[in-house]
Scaffold this active site. Structure first.
Site: not given
Ligand SMILES: NC(=O)c1ccc[n+]([C@@H]2O[C@H](COP(=O)([O-])OP(=O)(O)OC[C@H]3O[C@@H](n4cnc5c(N)ncnc54)[C@H](O)[C@@H]3O)[C@@H](O)[C@H]2O)c1
Length: 253
Positions: A62, A89, A154, A158
């Site tokens: 985590d 990420n 969030y 960010k």
């Molecule tokens: N998908 C979108 O539209 C979007 C837009 C802007 C920013 N983001 C950001 O992109 C990044 C990647 O997200 P994604 O869209 O690929 O979604 P995703 O859910 O596939 O990936 C997020 C990952 O973070 C991991 N995670 C979350 N909390 C955690 C913790 N406490 N310990 C370990 N792992 C943890 C989750 O298990 C997951 O694998 C994130 O930071 C998200 O905020 C996503």
């Protein structure tokens, strides 16, 4: 190959953008320490990369806890003998308006999106300084600039992350370049979680695609291409900035 003999830690690497970045970096010659909570998926991603001829090891944990981040840095040194960069990420949505979200969820949202980046930077920067060079790439969001209903924790976390990146770039340049990526709507599990804050989630995701000038959601591969650019020497004069990659969403504001 753009990252030969380089070692990177990538968090949130078991799905979405993190997995996309991991697969791309591995193809470019990087050795990887992958982090995530889901052990089965993490081992599957690492095995897939190894089958393709890449180098990757997976460490579950985590990232909202300092020790998980410390262990990732130790794993990079134990497995590959060096650390050239980190991609922070992983992210957590923490849905709920201020009057609805409970204190534990508020704090966890900050811990996963912002404090985790401090922790991993705290443990990895001294190693990169010792080596004389390094890069940090933090996944923020257009939520740092733009409000979304029921996403206050969030959006605030960010926005804090973008400020942290600017600050660290000054503190640790010229040896270490530090930048943020601010994605718009990308087709990953997280966007579907985000859509739960809307009355019709399917419609919300379709609408998100239509808010872009390019009329499609981003793909993890789009984000991986930008992360690769920021990790490589091609971006050697870029630091302390946040690059929006959103299909044109912010251009409409
Ligand atoms: N998908 C979108 O539209 C979007 C837009 C802007 C920013 N983001 C950001 O992109 C990044 C990647 O997200 P994604 O869209 O690929 O979604 P995703 O859910 O596939 O990936 C997020 C990952 O973070 C991991 N995670 C979350 N909390 C955690 C913790 N406490 N310990 C370990 N792992 C943890 C989750 O298990 C997951 O694998 C994130 O930071 C998200 O905020 C996503």
């Amino acid at each position: 190959m753009q990252l030969p003999a380089k070692t990177f830690i990538i968090t949130g690497a078991t799905s979405g953008m993190g997995r996309g970045i991991a697969e791309r970096f591995a193809r470019e010659g990087a050795s990887l320490v992958l982090s995530g909570r889901n052990e089965e998926r993490g081992r599957e991603v690492a095995a897939h990369i190894q089958e393709q001829g890449g180098k990757a090891t997976f460490l579950p944990g985590d990232i909202s806890l300092p020790e998980t981040n410390h262990q990732l840095v130790e794993s990079a040194l134990e497995n590959f003998g060096r650390l050239d960069g980190i991609v922070t990420n992983a992210g957590h949505l923490g849905l709920g308006a201020v009057t609805d979200i409970q204190p534990d969820e508020w704090h966890y949202t900050f811990a996963a999106n912002l404090h985790a980046v401090y922790y991993l930077s705290h443990y990895s920067i001294p190693v990169m300084q010792e080596q004389g060079k390094g890069v940090i790439i933090a996944t923020a969001s257009i939520a740092a600039y733009k409000s979304f209903p029921n996403h206050p924790a969030y959006c605030a976390a960010k926005a804090g992350l973008v400020a942290l990146v600017r600050q660290m770039a000054l503190d640790y340049g010229p040896a270490i370049r530090i930048n943020a990526i601010c994605p718009g709507p990308v087709d990953t599990p997280l966007i579907w979680d985000s859509a739960r804050a809307f009355p019709d989630p399917q419609k919300a995701v379709e609408n998100a695609a239509q808010t872009t000038a390019l009329k499609r959601l981003g793909a993890p591969q789009d984000i991986a291409a930008l992360a690769l650019f920021l990790a490589s020497e091609e971006s050697s004069w870029i630091t302390g900035t946040a690059i929006t990659i959103d299909g044109g969403v912010m251009a409409t504001r």
